[in-house]
Each structure stands twice: as C-alpha cells, then as structure tokens.
Design a protein around this motif. Structure first.
Motif, PDB file in Angstrom:
ATOM      1  N   ALA A   5      -1.288  73.771  11.466  1.00 44.79           N
ATOM      2  CA  ALA A   5      -0.106  74.567  11.143  1.00 44.79           C
ATOM      3  C   ALA A   5      -0.561  75.799  10.359  1.00 44.79           C
ATOM      4  CB  ALA A   5       0.882  73.762  10.315  1.00 44.79           C
ATOM      5  N   VAL A   6       0.163  76.889  10.561  1.00 43.63           N
ATOM      6  CA  VAL A   6      -0.118  78.131   9.844  1.00 43.63           C
ATOM      7  C   VAL A   6       1.175  78.545   9.160  1.00 43.63           C
ATOM      8  CG1 VAL A   6      -1.031  80.461  10.018  1.00 43.63           C
ATOM      9  CG2 VAL A   6      -1.767  78.724  11.660  1.00 43.63           C
ATOM     10  N   LEU A   7       1.095  78.813   7.863  1.00 49.53           N
ATOM     11  CA  LEU A   7       2.273  79.034   7.051  1.00 49.53           C
ATOM     12  C   LEU A   7       2.124  80.318   6.250  1.00 49.53           C
ATOM     13  CD1 LEU A   7       3.794  76.093   5.088  1.00 49.53           C
ATOM     14  CD2 LEU A   7       3.807  78.369   4.148  1.00 49.53           C
ATOM     15  N   GLY A   8       3.141  81.174   6.294  1.00 47.67           N
ATOM     16  CA  GLY A   8       3.123  82.405   5.509  1.00 47.67           C
ATOM     17  C   GLY A   8       3.963  83.496   6.146  1.00 47.67           C
ATOM     18  N   GLU A   9       3.694  84.729   5.771  1.00 44.45           N
ATOM     19  CA  GLU A   9       4.477  85.862   6.240  1.00 44.45           C
ATOM     20  C   GLU A   9       4.379  85.978   7.767  1.00 44.45           C
ATOM     21  OE1 GLU A   9       1.607  87.427   3.526  1.00 44.45           O
ATOM     22  OE2 GLU A   9       2.545  85.466   3.319  1.00 44.45           O
ATOM     23  N   ASP A  10       5.514  86.234   8.383  1.00 44.81           N
ATOM     24  CA  ASP A  10       5.625  86.249   9.839  1.00 44.81           C
ATOM     25  C   ASP A  10       4.567  87.130  10.501  1.00 44.81           C
ATOM     26  OD1 ASP A  10       7.044  85.536  12.311  1.00 44.81           O
ATOM     27  OD2 ASP A  10       7.578  87.665  12.350  1.00 44.81           O
ATOM     28  N   GLY A  15       0.657  85.291  15.467  1.00 44.60           N
ATOM     29  CA  GLY A  15      -0.376  85.293  16.503  1.00 44.60           C
ATOM     30  C   GLY A  15      -1.050  83.943  16.690  1.00 44.60           C
ATOM     31  N   PHE A  16      -1.027  83.106  15.679  1.00 50.91           N
ATOM     32  CA  PHE A  16      -1.659  81.786  15.786  1.00 50.91           C
ATOM     33  C   PHE A  16      -0.942  80.879  16.791  1.00 50.91           C
ATOM     34  CE2 PHE A  16      -3.371  83.283  11.804  1.00 50.91           C
ATOM     35  CZ  PHE A  16      -4.671  82.795  11.809  1.00 50.91           C
ATOM     36  N   ALA A  17       0.300  81.198  17.113  1.00 48.70           N
ATOM     37  CA  ALA A  17       1.023  80.414  18.116  1.00 48.70           C
ATOM     38  C   ALA A  17       0.331  80.519  19.476  1.00 48.70           C
ATOM     39  CB  ALA A  17       2.473  80.884  18.212  1.00 48.70           C
ATOM     40  N   LEU A  18      -0.305  81.652  19.750  1.00 46.39           N
ATOM     41  CA  LEU A  18      -1.022  81.835  21.014  1.00 46.39           C
ATOM     42  C   LEU A  18      -2.177  80.853  21.158  1.00 46.39           C
ATOM     43  CD1 LEU A  18      -1.111  85.730  21.087  1.00 46.39           C
ATOM     44  CD2 LEU A  18       0.353  84.221  22.450  1.00 46.39           C
ATOM     45  N   PRO A  25       6.766  80.617   9.736  1.00 40.06           N
ATOM     46  CA  PRO A  25       6.956  81.832   8.946  1.00 40.06           C
ATOM     47  C   PRO A  25       7.737  81.526   7.673  1.00 40.06           C
ATOM     48  CG  PRO A  25       7.611  82.179  11.226  1.00 40.06           C
ATOM     49  CD  PRO A  25       7.406  80.706  11.036  1.00 40.06           C
ATOM     50  N   ALA A  26       7.268  82.058   6.559  1.00 41.50           N
ATOM     51  CA  ALA A  26       7.929  81.853   5.270  1.00 41.50           C
ATOM     52  C   ALA A  26       7.504  82.971   4.333  1.00 41.50           C
ATOM     53  CB  ALA A  26       7.558  80.498   4.689  1.00 41.50           C
ATOM     54  N   ASP A  27       8.472  83.657   3.748  1.00 42.95           N
ATOM     55  CA  ASP A  27       8.147  84.800   2.899  1.00 42.95           C
ATOM     56  C   ASP A  27       8.236  84.529   1.408  1.00 42.95           C
ATOM     57  OD1 ASP A  27       7.483  86.756   4.879  1.00 42.95           O
ATOM     58  OD2 ASP A  27       9.599  86.848   5.398  1.00 42.95           O
ATOM     59  N   GLY A  28       9.305  83.941   0.949  1.00 49.37           N
ATOM     60  CA  GLY A  28       9.488  83.741  -0.486  1.00 49.37           C
ATOM     61  C   GLY A  28       9.087  82.350  -0.929  1.00 49.37           C
ATOM     62  N   PRO A  29       9.086  82.131  -2.230  1.00 51.35           N
ATOM     63  CA  PRO A  29       8.688  80.831  -2.780  1.00 51.35           C
ATOM     64  C   PRO A  29       9.500  79.655  -2.235  1.00 51.35           C
ATOM     65  CG  PRO A  29       8.989  82.425  -4.542  1.00 51.35           C
ATOM     66  CD  PRO A  29       9.435  83.079  -3.279  1.00 51.35           C
ATOM     67  N   ARG A  30      10.795  79.832  -2.123  1.00 42.35           N
ATOM     68  CA  ARG A  30      11.660  78.757  -1.631  1.00 42.35           C
ATOM     69  C   ARG A  30      11.358  78.443  -0.162  1.00 42.35           C
ATOM     70  NH1 ARG A  30      17.484  79.652  -3.341  1.00 42.35           N
ATOM     71  NH2 ARG A  30      16.564  78.965  -5.292  1.00 42.35           N
ATOM     72  N   THR A  49      -1.389  81.896   4.232  1.00 44.71           N
ATOM     73  CA  THR A  49      -1.675  83.269   3.846  1.00 44.71           C
ATOM     74  C   THR A  49      -1.891  83.264   2.331  1.00 44.71           C
ATOM     75  OG1 THR A  49       0.650  83.814   3.471  1.00 44.71           O
ATOM     76  CG2 THR A  49      -0.228  84.213   5.699  1.00 44.71           C
ATOM     77  N   PRO A  50      -2.570  84.270   1.786  1.00 51.63           N
ATOM     78  CA  PRO A  50      -2.772  84.300   0.329  1.00 51.63           C
ATOM     79  C   PRO A  50      -1.455  84.257  -0.455  1.00 51.63           C
ATOM     80  CG  PRO A  50      -4.250  85.848   1.367  1.00 51.63           C
ATOM     81  CD  PRO A  50      -3.316  85.353   2.450  1.00 51.63           C
TER      82      PRO A  50
END
Length: 72
Positions: A5-10, A15-18, A25-30, A49-50
């Motif tokens: 799984a890859v988690l972080g900003e969209d 691209g990892f879905a390919l 995709p997840a942007d904020g802390p919540r 992502t960092p």
C-alpha cells in the motif's frame, strides 16, 4: 502473499497504482490516520510520503507491517 500500500498526497502516490499497489491518497493528519487504520489485513508493506509519515505517530508505525518513507 501480502500486498503493498502507498499512502500520502495524491500527486505523489497515484502512479503506484500502475504497479498494482493499493493507493490511499491522504493529505491531512486525520485523513492519514484514517487511511492507515483502514488498511486491509493482507497489506504487508506500506510506503509513506514524508508528509504522511510526519502525520502518523510513532505508535502507528510499530506494527507487523514493513513501513518505509519515500525520499523528499
């Protein structure tokens, strides 16, 4: 066999879905915490992502999944 799984900003994760990864995709802390807490049980490796790694507390990262952080 486990999934990746890859988690972080969209823009950084989509691209990892390919490559067949489960993309969360997840942007904020919540959103990051919710994405982490709802990962399927068969996910064995999580790439963050960092920014997503900063949002998660170290307690979240102590899990039986291998967790790695992308370079900035």
């Amino acid at each position: 066999m486990g999934r990746i799984a890859v988690l972080g900003e969209d823009a950084r994760v989509r691209g990892f879905a390919l490559a067949g990864a489960l993309v969360r995709p997840a942007d904020g802390p919540r959103e990051v915490a919710e994405a982490w807490n709802t990962l399927p049980a068969d996910v064995r490796v999580v790439i963050l992502t960092p920014r997503a790694a900063e949002h998660l507390k170290s307690a979240h990262l102590e899990h039986e999944r291998l967790t790695v952080v992308m370079p900035p």
